[in-house]
Write an enzyme that holds these catalytic residues in place. Structure first.
Site, PDB file in Angstrom:
ATOM      1  N   SER A 398      79.478  16.711  70.142  1.00  0.00           N
ATOM      2  CA  SER A 398      79.325  18.141  70.385  1.00  0.00           C
ATOM      3  C   SER A 398      78.128  18.635  69.589  1.00  0.00           C
ATOM      4  O   SER A 398      77.798  18.081  68.542  1.00  0.00           O
ATOM      5  CB  SER A 398      80.582  18.913  69.971  1.00  0.00           C
ATOM      6  OG  SER A 398      80.875  18.698  68.614  1.00  0.00           O
ATOM      7  N   GLY A 399      77.465  19.657  70.133  1.00  0.00           N
ATOM      8  CA  GLY A 399      76.281  20.185  69.481  1.00  0.00           C
ATOM      9  C   GLY A 399      76.380  21.680  69.299  1.00  0.00           C
ATOM     10  O   GLY A 399      77.464  22.264  69.394  1.00  0.00           O
ATOM     11  N   SER A 400      75.235  22.306  69.046  1.00  0.00           N
ATOM     12  CA  SER A 400      75.215  23.731  68.760  1.00  0.00           C
ATOM     13  C   SER A 400      75.701  24.559  69.931  1.00  0.00           C
ATOM     14  O   SER A 400      76.352  25.584  69.752  1.00  0.00           O
ATOM     15  CB  SER A 400      73.788  24.157  68.406  1.00  0.00           C
ATOM     16  OG  SER A 400      73.289  23.406  67.339  1.00  0.00           O
ATOM     17  N   PHE A 401      75.408  24.091  71.151  1.00  0.00           N
ATOM     18  CA  PHE A 401      75.691  24.931  72.306  1.00  0.00           C
ATOM     19  C   PHE A 401      76.565  24.258  73.358  1.00  0.00           C
ATOM     20  O   PHE A 401      76.761  24.826  74.426  1.00  0.00           O
ATOM     21  CB  PHE A 401      74.384  25.370  72.965  1.00  0.00           C
ATOM     22  CG  PHE A 401      73.511  26.187  72.056  1.00  0.00           C
ATOM     23  CD1 PHE A 401      73.850  27.490  71.742  1.00  0.00           C
ATOM     24  CD2 PHE A 401      72.373  25.648  71.495  1.00  0.00           C
ATOM     25  CE1 PHE A 401      73.053  28.250  70.895  1.00  0.00           C
ATOM     26  CE2 PHE A 401      71.574  26.401  70.639  1.00  0.00           C
ATOM     27  CZ  PHE A 401      71.918  27.704  70.339  1.00  0.00           C
ATOM     28  N   GLY A 402      77.079  23.088  73.099  1.00  0.00           N
ATOM     29  CA  GLY A 402      77.886  22.462  74.137  1.00  0.00           C
ATOM     30  C   GLY A 402      78.557  21.185  73.689  1.00  0.00           C
ATOM     31  O   GLY A 402      78.458  20.767  72.535  1.00  0.00           O
ATOM     32  N   THR A 403      79.260  20.565  74.640  1.00  0.00           N
ATOM     33  CA  THR A 403      80.005  19.339  74.408  1.00  0.00           C
ATOM     34  C   THR A 403      79.420  18.231  75.271  1.00  0.00           C
ATOM     35  O   THR A 403      79.046  18.458  76.423  1.00  0.00           O
ATOM     36  CB  THR A 403      81.493  19.545  74.761  1.00  0.00           C
ATOM     37  OG1 THR A 403      82.001  20.632  73.998  1.00  0.00           O
ATOM     38  CG2 THR A 403      82.312  18.299  74.448  1.00  0.00           C
ATOM     39  N   VAL A 404      79.347  17.024  74.725  1.00  0.00           N
ATOM     40  CA  VAL A 404      78.781  15.890  75.444  1.00  0.00           C
ATOM     41  C   VAL A 404      79.899  14.959  75.885  1.00  0.00           C
ATOM     42  O   VAL A 404      80.748  14.558  75.079  1.00  0.00           O
ATOM     43  CB  VAL A 404      77.767  15.120  74.572  1.00  0.00           C
ATOM     44  CG1 VAL A 404      77.138  13.977  75.373  1.00  0.00           C
ATOM     45  CG2 VAL A 404      76.688  16.057  74.052  1.00  0.00           C
ATOM     46  N   LYS A 419      75.866  16.719  78.992  1.00  0.00           N
ATOM     47  CA  LYS A 419      76.036  17.802  78.027  1.00  0.00           C
ATOM     48  C   LYS A 419      76.388  19.071  78.792  1.00  0.00           C
ATOM     49  O   LYS A 419      75.580  19.588  79.564  1.00  0.00           O
ATOM     50  CB  LYS A 419      74.753  18.016  77.225  1.00  0.00           C
ATOM     51  CG  LYS A 419      74.860  19.130  76.184  1.00  0.00           C
ATOM     52  CD  LYS A 419      73.577  19.221  75.381  1.00  0.00           C
ATOM     53  CE  LYS A 419      73.647  20.312  74.324  1.00  0.00           C
ATOM     54  NZ  LYS A 419      72.415  20.395  73.522  1.00  0.00           N
ATOM     55  N   ASP A 527      65.269  20.509  65.082  1.00  0.00           N
ATOM     56  CA  ASP A 527      66.619  20.111  64.653  1.00  0.00           C
ATOM     57  C   ASP A 527      66.716  18.594  64.493  1.00  0.00           C
ATOM     58  O   ASP A 527      67.635  17.961  65.016  1.00  0.00           O
ATOM     59  CB  ASP A 527      67.660  20.607  65.661  1.00  0.00           C
ATOM     60  CG  ASP A 527      69.064  20.694  65.056  1.00  0.00           C
ATOM     61  OD1 ASP A 527      69.179  20.662  63.807  1.00  0.00           O
ATOM     62  OD2 ASP A 527      70.036  20.787  65.825  1.00  0.00           O
TER      63      ASP A 527
END
Length: 697
Positions: A398-404, A419, A527
């Site tokens: 998972s990242g800043s704006f979504g899920t992988v 993503k 990032d």
């Protein structure tokens, strides 16, 4: 006491002095922790003085196993062997040390079951076994340790049910995170009325959270995330001292208790990825989105605007049929009034929808521009099927704006990474377009390949955005650097060698040089960190997650000001210091992040490690000990892995870390260019690995 020096050379023979100490019959304290001692733990320690009360040899490079004869040291009150390279099993003779009050064996590779004889240690106060490979169940005999205050057994391979009924009531801290425990939390847990911290996160526990938890009045930390708990949150309003609470990634449902808003000491509350419903409180702690997280609960509504939840519908009160005539008139009048208000609201909503549609058309135009390079796009339905309905079992990050998600495309017989953007998160649309814009025109062997994208609506009519990437099977660099933090099923089977780390660092530096200098428009990633560096089968690095990336030549002054005010900060610990005071994104910021990454790769320490406080940072920590004590700070997992006999490891590490330090200079203008860093790292590889270097650059 000889702790905290530089004794030893990380090699066999360093511990020969222990045999000589067997003649010291009155020896009471032996403390050589925090040195460079290597070699196998000798059996001769079994013959040390029977008067020995403290045996402390932690934070060294000692291998081998704990000898059975350890039970001869019957006066021991403290045994600390933590942070070494010990293997083998914990001998049952440990139960003979009946004066023992502190047993610290954490951060080794000790395996096998925890011996039941540990129940003989009735004076034990502290038991620290975390970050090992213990398996089997927790012995019920632990209940005999009636003075036990702290039990830390996280990050092992323990399974079975937790013997709650045997847990001593003296416990004030219990950490069982990252094991394979099953069963439930029983009502008996309320008997542990001295508990200050309870962590059973990331296990396989199920059932309801017991109401008796409310009896643990001193509780400050409650970590239950990553299990299969269901039911509603019990009434724990009496736990007014709670500071950190995590119920995320379970199957909890019902309404969020309003009283949680009034916990004055609360610093962190995570209710994400459950099945909560109803309105989110808007008072107290729920006014701060940096403290409270509620995403991933599709039936929640209301709350502050930062939560990005749908508004709650207000229901009109029902009216009984047996009312007197005057009451009926009032009811009719009220109904007409409500109907009028509803019509007005409907008109406002319609107007708002028209405006939103116009805005969406503008956004779609931008999205279409960003996606025009993709010849074949995927639909929402295809992505839903490929991820098995966005199953949590397919989540790989998972990242800043979504899920992988890991997904399978049957038409192409291909595994990909998808993503899925969380469109309720502020900035998700900009992140989507930034990734499309950044990756559509650039190609580099060390960039993750963006295959296609999806810009659509889901089955409920909500905006849906997703990015489809090539799948890189070896996971992220982060999980290779910190395997102890990864669940066992995803944990790498070995550690990275020194040469592999050097190759990966060159891969990352090369791609940054390409983005900064060799693209038509300079691109700043913004990032760079280990979790955004993915590895393929050959451990070649691929930089990912361009959600914060910026094309420098695309900015006019107004957009740069907006970026400054919005705070393009990347990730804490890796973001350049100038970003924290409103600085604009530059290639120098990426260089700083790369420098931190380089330091972390070769020391094994995160920049956010609890060791670093105030002005004492990873950068200053390394700078203060180079070059004389470089081996003290280096990741010891690199020392005995793939290096020839006589390899000058200290010299090699010093040169690599000095490159990292030059990237991390406080002033952006004092940092070296990433191209120069690339050349220096390649030169270091040429110098130290002439015979075995990989011809990849």
């Amino acid at each position: 006491m000889l702790a905290g020096n530089s004794f030893g050379s990380h090699s066999f023979g360093d511990l020969e002095f222990l045999s000589a100490l067997t003649n010291c019959t009155r020896l009471e304290t032996l403390n050589v922790a925090g040195n460079r001692l290597g070699g196998h733990l000798p059996n001769s320690i079994s013959n040390l003085s029977r008067s020995l009360q403290q045996f402390v040899i932690g934070t060294n490079f000692i291998s081998g196993s704990i000898p059975h004869g350890i039970g001869n040291l019957i006066s021991l009150g403290l045994l600390a062997l933590r942070e070494n390279q010990l293997t083998g099993q914990l001998p049952s003779s440990i139960g003979k040390l009946q004066q023992l009050e502190g047993l610290y064996l954490n951060s080794n590779n000790i395996s096998g079951e925890i011996p039941s004889s540990i129940g003989n240690l009735t004076r034990l106060n502290f038991l620290s076994l975390f970050k090992n490979s213990f398996d089997g169940t927790i012995p019920r005999s632990l209940g005999n340790c009636s003075w036990l205050g702290e039990v830390l057994i996280r990050d092992n391979k323990l399974d079975g049910t937790i013997p709650w009924e045997s847990m001593p009531h003296s416990l004030f801290r219990l950490d069982m995170t990252n094991n394979n425990f099953t069963g439930s939390l029983p009502e008996d847990i309320g008997g542990l009325q001295n508990l200050v911290a309870l962590s059973v996160a990331h296990n396989k526990l199920s059932g309801q959270i017991p109401h008796s938890l409310a009896n643990c009045l001193p509780m400050e930390t409650l970590w239950l995330q990553g299990n299969y708990f269901d039911g509603a949150i019990p009434d724990i309003r009496r736990l007014v001292g709670l500071k950190n609470v995590d119920f995320s990634n379970n199957h909890l449902f019902g309404k969020i208790p309003a009283y949680l808003a009034n916990f004055s000491l609360l610093e962190y509350l995570n209710l994400s990825v459950n099945n909560f419903e109803g309105s989110v409180p808007t008072e107290g702690k729920f006014q701060n989105a940096t403290i409270v997280s509620v995403y991933g609960n599709k039936n929640l509504c209301g709350g502050i605007k930062e939560f990005k939840l749908k508004p709650c519908l207000v229901e009109a009160p029902s009216v009984g049929s047996k009312s007197s005539s005057p009451v009926k008139k009032i009811v009719i009048g009220v109904s007409i009034g409500i109907a009028s208000i509803l019509l007005l609201v409907l008109a406002c909503v319609s107007l708002r929808c028209l405006r939103k549609r116009k805005k969406n058309q503008q956004t779609n135009n931008l999205t279409s521009s960003a996606m025009e390079v993709f010849h074949e796009r995927m639909s929402y339905g295809e992505i839903r099927n490929a991820t098995d309905g966005f199953s949590s079992s397919n989540v790989i990050g998972s990242g800043s704006f979504g899920t992988v998600f890991k997904a399978f495309l049957p038409a192409e017989n291909k595994v990909v990474a998808i993503k899925v953007l969380n469109m309720q998160r502020h900035g998700a649309m900009k992140s989507f377009m930034a990734e499309c814009e950044s990756l559509k025109d650039i190609r580099h062997r060390n960039l993750v390949k963006l295959l296609t994208a999806c810009s659509s609506i889901d089955f409920q009519g909500n905006e849906f955005r997703a990015l489809i990437y090539e799948f890189l099977p070896s996971g992220s660099l982060d999980m290779w650097l910190h395997p102890e933090e990864v669940e066992e099923i995803r944990r790498p089977s070995r550690t990275l060698t020194l040469l592999e780390r050097l190759n990966i660092s060159i891969d990352v530096a090369s791609v940054l040089d390409y983005l900064h200098v060799h693209c038509y428009e300079p691109i700043v990633h913004c990032d760079i960190k280990p979790s955004n560096v993915l590895l393929d089968d050959d451990l070649t690095a691929h930089v990912s997650d361009f959600g914060l990336a910026r094309h420098l030549l695309m900015f006019d002054q107004e957009s740069l000001n907006q970026l400054s005010s919005a705070g393009v900060r990347g990730t804490i610990g890796y973001a350049a210091p100038e970003y924290g005071v409103g600085g604009k994104p530059t290639i120098h910021g990426d260089v700083y992040s790369f420098g931190v990454l380089l330091l972390e790769m070769f020391t094994g320490k995160r920049p956010t490690d609890e060791l670093f406080v105030g002005n004492f940072t990873l950068h200053s920590y390394i700078k203060s000990v180079l070059p004389e004590r470089v081996l003290d700070i280096a990741d010891k997992l690199t020392f005995h892995n793939g290096l020839r006999v006589g390899f000058p490891i200290a010299e090699c590490l010093t040169q690599v870390l000095e490159v990292g330090l030059r990237c991390c200079e406080e002033s952006p203008t004092n940092r070296i260019e990433v191209g120069e860093a690339t050349k220096e790292l390649i030169s270091i590889r040429e110098m130290f690995f002439k015979a075995g270097r990989a011809a990849r650059h």
